[in-house]
Design an enzyme around this catalytic site. Structure first.
Site, short mmCIF file in Angstrom:
data_model
loop_
_atom_site.label_atom_id
_atom_site.label_comp_id
_atom_site.label_asym_id
_atom_site.label_seq_id
_atom_site.Cartn_x
_atom_site.Cartn_y
_atom_site.Cartn_z
CB ALA A 197 105.85 36.27 -75.66
CE LYS A 206 105.51 34.75 -86.78
NZ LYS A 206 106.84 35.31 -86.46
#
Length: 406
Positions: free
Chosen positions: A45, A133
């Protein structure tokens, strides 16, 4: 598929922004401990370098040892770019990383919809979990993650990183000192101007996909919500959502490009949050651009506090304290009062310090209570309901039943 490269547990010298803008400092070259915590990353990512890879370079007890991505080319490129020794690729890449006995902890940087499944799998593999998150798509899923971590004697943490930074804690300390009296209201904002949106979000970004747990409230929205609750000391219970308005085309896409919310907090405190992936301009036809919104403002009986750039305070911030009587002042805090930390540390670096301390059995300088994370997701659910939007999709993954004791 597993691939390994030559390993080196000595960090290379890197450049990073110091506390003040346009000032650059060379981070110290740290020799790793004899047995550092070996992290694996699930997902190649874009957030990985900021969230873990760069912070790990200045932590003597952390090595990023592996990355897993289903695309072999992407995994190899990511590993080469970031000097990661081992890669896993293919349809079973994530599980192969979890099965690697050399990995101690896992950073889960997958789309939101996969956080629950791979957090549970990580913990069942006996690894500590640092989870991007939001930790899951619902409060129920978050509760299961923390319950399993406690059962296994492992550490699980949602990566709401800014609360670990000295600046956020300094603002909280000013409020709790009572010098400005009781809190009356809090306004938190985190919005990107539409003209800059393409620099941060890709056209096919996972944040815009409902099936992957997308939406501004699930992404940027957790920051002002966390700031509001952290600074007012109201983290234990989910606040009442009095009104929520989704922006964009939420009724056709089920995705909130932005969200405006008002809250009723304990002790008669009112709250507001605003987030936006592509904040419209102003003036005729909205052609005039706006500046990014990155502040949280606290109104108290005896004055006001504004905390600028709270989400990334390690890069740059200021804290303006404006008493009704007396002189205003501006503060900055890049290290803790006891001197712990470093002015070059980002919010993510302070978070990593706490995460490692917790794993090693030390008392972190600050730690997020699981109940805070769970009730935050409960609040997110209330926001979507108030905005007449469906909740994010529950994971289809069914964790294995606990093995009965013999």
């Amino acid at each position: 598929m597993v691939s390994t490269r030559a390993r080196s547990y000595t960090t290379q010298s890197t450049l990073s922004f110091d506390a003040e803008p346009l000032v650059r400092t060379r981070q110290a070259i740290l020799k790793k401990t004899s047995n550092p915590l070996r992290f694996g990353i699930l997902g190649a990512a874009r957030i990985g370098p900021d969230a873990l890879i760069t912070p790990a370079k200045s932590h003597a007890d952390v090595v990023v040892a592996a990355v897993a991505a289903r695309d072999a080319t992407k995994a190899a490129k990511y590993a080469k770019t970031h000097n990661i020794a081992k890669t896993f690729s293919g349809s079973n890449a994530y599980q192969q990383l979890l099965d690697d006995p050399e990995i101690d902890a896992v950073y889960i940087a997958l789309p939101n919809a996969y956080h629950f499944e791979w957090s549970i799998r990580t913990l069942n593999a006996g690894k500590h979990a640092l989870i991007e998150k939001p930790i899951a798509d619902s409060a129920e899923e978050a509760s299961q993650i923390f319950a399993l971590a406690e059962e296994k004697g492992l550490v699980a943490l949602e990566a709401i990183h800014f609360t670990f930074h000295p600046a956020a804690q300094r603002v909280k300390a000013i409020i709790e000192s009572g010098e400005l009296g009781k809190v009356k209201s809090v306004v938190g904002e985190f919005a990107v101007p539409s003209l800059l949106s393409s620099l941060f979000f890709q056209k096919d970004d996972i944040r815009f996909q409902y099936d992957l747990g997308g939406g501004a409230t699930m992404d940027m929205g957790v920051y002002p919500l966390a700031a509001m609750r952290f600074l007012t000391g109201t983290e234990s219970d989910a606040p009442d959502v009095t009104k929520a308005t989704a922006l964009g085309q939420p009724q056709t896409t089920r995705i909130d490009r932005g969200m405006q919310v008002t809250y009723a907090l304990p002790s008669s405190i009112t709250g507001e949050t605003y987030v936006d992936f592509a904040m419209p301009g102003w003036g005729p036809f909205g052609l005039l651009p706006r500046l990014p919104k990155l502040s949280v403002r606290v109104a108290l009986e005896g004055g006001d506090i504004e905390f600028y750039n709270y989400p990334l305070a390690g890069a740059y911030h200021w804290i303006k304290v404006k008493p009704r009587k007396g002189s205003a002042r501006t503060e900055k805090a890049y290290k803790h009062p006891d001197g712990k930390g470093d002015t070059s540390w980002t919010t993510y670096r302070y978070q990593l310090e706490a995460f490692v301390d917790k794993i090693r059995g030390r008392t972190p300088q600050y730690w997020t209570d699981p109940k805070t994370t769970i009730t935050a997701l409960e609040t997110v659910g209330r926001i979507y309901a108030s905005a007449d939007l469906p909740p994010r999709i529950k994971s289809s993954y069914v964790p294995p039943a606990p093995v009965a004791a013999a």
